[in-house]
Motif scaffolding. Structure first.
Motif, PDB file in Angstrom:
ATOM      1  N   UNK A 130       0.826  -1.200   0.000  1.00  0.00           N
ATOM      2  CA  UNK A 130       0.000   0.000   0.000  1.00  0.00           C
ATOM      3  C   UNK A 130       0.863   1.253   0.000  1.00  0.00           C
ATOM      4  N   UNK A 131       0.315   2.316  -0.552  1.00  0.00           N
ATOM      5  CA  UNK A 131       0.968   3.605  -0.491  1.00  0.00           C
ATOM      6  C   UNK A 131       0.799   4.209   0.896  1.00  0.00           C
ATOM      7  N   UNK A 132       1.705   5.100   1.267  1.00  0.00           N
ATOM      8  CA  UNK A 132       1.609   5.824   2.530  1.00  0.00           C
ATOM      9  C   UNK A 132       0.556   6.922   2.383  1.00  0.00           C
ATOM     10  N   UNK A 133      -0.454   6.895   3.229  1.00  0.00           N
ATOM     11  CA  UNK A 133      -1.559   7.845   3.108  1.00  0.00           C
ATOM     12  C   UNK A 133      -1.346   9.132   3.907  1.00  0.00           C
ATOM     13  N   UNK A 134      -0.199   9.263   4.555  1.00  0.00           N
ATOM     14  CA  UNK A 134       0.021  10.408   5.448  1.00  0.00           C
ATOM     15  C   UNK A 134      -0.201  11.740   4.743  1.00  0.00           C
ATOM     16  N   UNK A 135       0.385  11.889   3.571  1.00  0.00           N
ATOM     17  CA  UNK A 135       0.276  13.155   2.844  1.00  0.00           C
ATOM     18  C   UNK A 135      -0.551  13.005   1.566  1.00  0.00           C
TER      19      UNK A 135
END
Length: 233
Positions: A130-135
């Motif tokens: 999964x991609x990092x959803x932070x930003x």
């Protein structure tokens, strides 16, 4: 420029919100052959990228493929708040912006090894599922891998000797996470960028199962020509 028909979509959103849909209700499990329920707020009608249908398609595939398919409770439930949908990213619609909803997806709890290759199945690079959803932008829906012009190999902790190839367009990406408890190896291949003879590839990876996961446009529109082209490579 706004997409054609955005006025009608906004009107649909406003009608559904007026009906009282708040996206917070627990929905009963639905079954193959039954119509899909409305997901979250009415604005989901204008956001065709909500992940929930992936679970529906998994049920259908499970009936055909057989084997063990873990219950959704075996996955980690992740909730992203204030999601406004990809359609907002294109239209900047105030109606969508002012009526966000929860974006829910499920992550495997088991250990995985994810390797990305180029479209020729070369130059491997280890990565995350999964991609990092932070930003991540609140209108983004693309959580799995991020790009389509690559072949992805997922090696799972499900040691059953079954190796699945998924030929897909971008719609098929969301299905892979919920299949990691059922196959030892999964290969995700986008038909638009795949540059290998598919039969040779299937033999090379000891394919035992194959799934075509794509939208109807790819199945019957111009994208289907990629399958025929690759067959003759």
């Amino acid at each position: 420029a706004p997409l054609e028909g955005i006025g009608q979509l906004e009107a649909l959103v406003e009608r559904r919100i007026a009906d009282g849909g708040d996206g917070s209700r627990d929905k009963p499990a639905h079954h193959v052959g039954e119509p899909l329920p409305v997901v979250e707020r009415g604005s989901a009608d204008a956001r065709q990228f909500v992940v929930q249908p992936a679970g529906v398609h998994r049920i259908s595939f499970a009936q055909v493929a057989g084997g063990e398919f873990p219950d959704i409770k075996e996955y980690q439930k992740v909730i992203l708040h204030d999601y406004v949908g990809t359609l907002y990213g294109y239209t900047q619609s105030a109606t969508l912006l002012n009526n966000p909803e929860n974006f829910i997806y499920y992550k495997p709890k088991t250990e995985l090894t994810v390797t990305q290759y180029d479209k020729y199945f070369q130059n491997p690079v280890e990565t995350s599922l999964f991609l990092d959803t932070t930003n991540m932008d609140k209108s983004s829906y693309y959580l799995v891998f991020g790009m389509d012009d690559r072949i992805v190999h997922v090696n799972t902790s499900c040691k059953n000797g079954r190796n699945l190839i998924i030929f897909k367009d971008s719609y098929g990406n969301a299905m892979l996470p919920v299949l990691t408890g059922s196959f030892e190896n999964i290969y995700l291949c986008d038909i638009r960028y795949f540059e290998i003879n598919p039969i040779s590839f299937a033999i090379n990876v000891d394919c035992t199962d194959m799934l075509f996961a794509m939208c109807s446009f790819s199945a019957v529109g111009p994208n289907r020509n990629y399958i025929n082209t690759n067959y003759h490579k």
